[in-house]
Design an enzyme around this catalytic site. Structure first.
Site, PDB file in Angstrom:
ATOM      1  N   LYS A  44     -38.388 -12.893  -3.033  1.00 49.53           N
ATOM      2  CA  LYS A  44     -38.703 -13.483  -1.405  1.00 49.53           C
ATOM      3  C   LYS A  44     -39.182 -15.036  -1.351  1.00 49.53           C
ATOM      4  O   LYS A  44     -40.492 -14.540  -2.255  1.00 49.53           O
ATOM      5  CB  LYS A  44     -38.367 -12.668  -0.565  1.00 49.53           C
ATOM      6  CG  LYS A  44     -38.551 -13.940   1.019  1.00 49.53           C
ATOM      7  CD  LYS A  44     -36.918 -14.099   0.747  1.00 49.53           C
ATOM      8  CE  LYS A  44     -37.070 -14.529   2.664  1.00 49.53           C
ATOM      9  NZ  LYS A  44     -36.110 -15.767   2.480  1.00 49.53           N
ATOM     10  N   ASN A 124     -40.553 -23.626  -4.059  1.00 51.62           N
ATOM     11  CA  ASN A 124     -39.431 -23.741  -2.813  1.00 51.62           C
ATOM     12  C   ASN A 124     -38.939 -24.534  -2.329  1.00 51.62           C
ATOM     13  O   ASN A 124     -39.949 -24.637  -1.754  1.00 51.62           O
ATOM     14  CB  ASN A 124     -38.824 -22.741  -2.268  1.00 51.62           C
ATOM     15  CG  ASN A 124     -37.590 -22.463  -1.707  1.00 51.62           C
ATOM     16  OD1 ASN A 124     -36.998 -23.669  -1.615  1.00 51.62           O
ATOM     17  ND2 ASN A 124     -37.261 -21.535  -0.393  1.00 51.62           N
ATOM     18  N   CYS A 127     -36.371 -24.652   1.700  1.00 58.95           N
ATOM     19  CA  CYS A 127     -35.692 -23.677   3.001  1.00 58.95           C
ATOM     20  C   CYS A 127     -34.787 -24.403   4.078  1.00 58.95           C
ATOM     21  O   CYS A 127     -35.656 -25.595   4.445  1.00 58.95           O
ATOM     22  CB  CYS A 127     -36.659 -23.218   2.516  1.00 58.95           C
ATOM     23  SG  CYS A 127     -36.404 -22.581   4.732  1.00 58.95           S
ATOM     24  N   SER A 192     -28.980 -23.099  -1.449  1.00 55.92           N
ATOM     25  CA  SER A 192     -28.370 -23.098   0.076  1.00 55.92           C
ATOM     26  C   SER A 192     -27.577 -24.900   0.568  1.00 55.92           C
ATOM     27  O   SER A 192     -28.878 -25.481  -0.123  1.00 55.92           O
ATOM     28  CB  SER A 192     -28.148 -22.665   1.046  1.00 55.92           C
ATOM     29  OG  SER A 192     -29.555 -22.369   2.136  1.00 55.92           O
ATOM     30  N   GLY A 219     -22.607 -19.106  -1.895  1.00 55.11           N
ATOM     31  CA  GLY A 219     -21.617 -18.565  -2.113  1.00 55.11           C
ATOM     32  C   GLY A 219     -20.405 -19.172  -2.588  1.00 55.11           C
ATOM     33  O   GLY A 219     -20.863 -20.283  -3.235  1.00 55.11           O
TER      34      GLY A 219
HETATM   35  C1  DHB Z   1     -34.846 -19.172   4.111  1.00 52.31           C
HETATM   36  C2  DHB Z   1     -33.467 -20.358   2.718  1.00 52.31           C
HETATM   37  C3  DHB Z   1     -33.803 -20.771   1.860  1.00 52.31           C
HETATM   38  O1  DHB Z   1     -32.372 -21.387   1.231  1.00 52.31           O
HETATM   39  C4  DHB Z   1     -34.771 -20.828   1.113  1.00 52.31           C
HETATM   40  O2  DHB Z   1     -34.660 -21.689   0.126  1.00 52.31           O
HETATM   41  C5  DHB Z   1     -35.966 -20.339   1.686  1.00 52.31           C
HETATM   42  C6  DHB Z   1     -35.980 -19.321   2.514  1.00 52.31           C
HETATM   43  C7  DHB Z   1     -34.584 -18.092   4.890  1.00 52.31           C
HETATM   44  O3  DHB Z   1     -34.234 -19.272   5.580  1.00 52.31           O
HETATM   45  O4  DHB Z   1     -35.482 -17.457   4.397  1.00 52.31           O
END
Ligand code: DHB
Length: 287
Positions: A44, A124, A127, A192, A219
């Protein structure tokens, strides 16, 4: 069939792994990925402090995919720095995903995590679910500034997880920026599709609670956007940067399409959340 893959000099026993965020928050989940047929263990995205994330309901699935606004629930990088060395016993690469609410968060996470030597670090930049915080990947100058410093902190191969872009000008300006910065060894495409909204017409309300219902789409429905980004970045780099394709993979054929567009390996998110770890066996069997 040989499904192995190579990303920035790191060999994966097979090319299918979890996407950061999918079943990879806790030590138990990471160990389960280790025991599964996933080709790597991706963590994560981690922040300095542990976070419980956004209020629930924060995940919604529907036949076309999923909508989430998890809000970065994670154990905090000190916990992952302790867990990562023990994950090596599973004999597959460990990919640490780092994130942050500030630039300094990224630097601190990078330093602590680089010290425990995961095989790869995925930065990342995308987010979409932090209230009031834009996705860094949509600010090219901020991304450049961040990566310029991170490349000197991180000594294992560093990749970036990018948000989807929707215009060729953005594909080429982001790619040029990455080339100029240097030190980026792989791309994960795409995160996403940020800030979608799903409405329940019977209840006359949105389906997730955080941010007034806005969340990241994943998805099946995002596959064309994912393929377009894999293709656009592949065309720019012509294979010089390996690409991990993510977005809309539900079948072996979806993986084949990502590979045709330029992916060297793939990550699964929504299908892994919905189907569980057996998705790795099913998908490998469909190739
Ligand atoms: C979260 C969602 C994401 O797309 C990401 O890259 C990092 C964290 C989230 O909401 O936890």
């Amino acid at each position: 069939m040989n499904l192995s893959a190579n990303i920035a000099g790191v060999t994966l026993p097979n090319c299918i792994m979890n996407a950061a965020g999918a079943r990879c928050v806790t030590q138990a989940e990471l160990e389960a990925l280790g025991r599964s047929h996933a080709g790597a263990i991706v963590t994560k995205s981690m922040t300095p402090l542990s976070r419980t994330g956004n209020p629930e309901p924060r995940y919604y699935s529907f036949p076309g995919g999923s909508l989430n606004s998890m809000g970065l629930p994670n154990l905090g990088y000190p916990a992952y720095a302790q867990i990562i060395p023990s994950l090596r016993s599973f004999g597959k690469p460990v990919i640490a995903s780092i994130a942050g609410l500030t630039e300094q968060d990224f630097f601190d996470a990078a330093e602590a995590i680089n010290a425990v030597k995961p095989d790869l670090i995925e930065v990342n930049l995308s987010c979409p679910n932090l209230p009031g915080k834009p996705q860094i990947g949509y600010d090219i100058e901020a991304s450049q500034q961040l990566l310029r410093r991170l490349r000197h902190i991180i000594s294992v191969p560093m990749g970036v997880k990018l948000p989807p872009y929707f215009d060729p000008v953005h594909h080429s300006s982001v790619a040029s920026m990455l080339e100029q910065v240097g030190g980026v060894s792989f791309l994960s495409l795409i995160n996403s599709v940020g800030n979608g909204l799903i409405v329940d017409p019977d209840q006359e309300c949105v389906v997730i609670k955080p941010k007034g219902g806005f969340g990241g789409l994943g998805g099946k429905i995002i596959k064309p956007v994912a393929l377009a980004n894999v293709r656009a970045f592949w065309k720019f780099f012509q294979g010089r940067l390996p690409i991990i394709g993510t977005g809309g993979i539900e079948t072996g054929l979806d993986i084949f399409e990502h590979v045709l567009c330029g992916a060297s390996a793939v990550q699964i998110g929504t299908v892994l959340v919905e189907e569980g770890l057996s998705a790795f066996d099913r998908l490998a069997g469909e190739l």
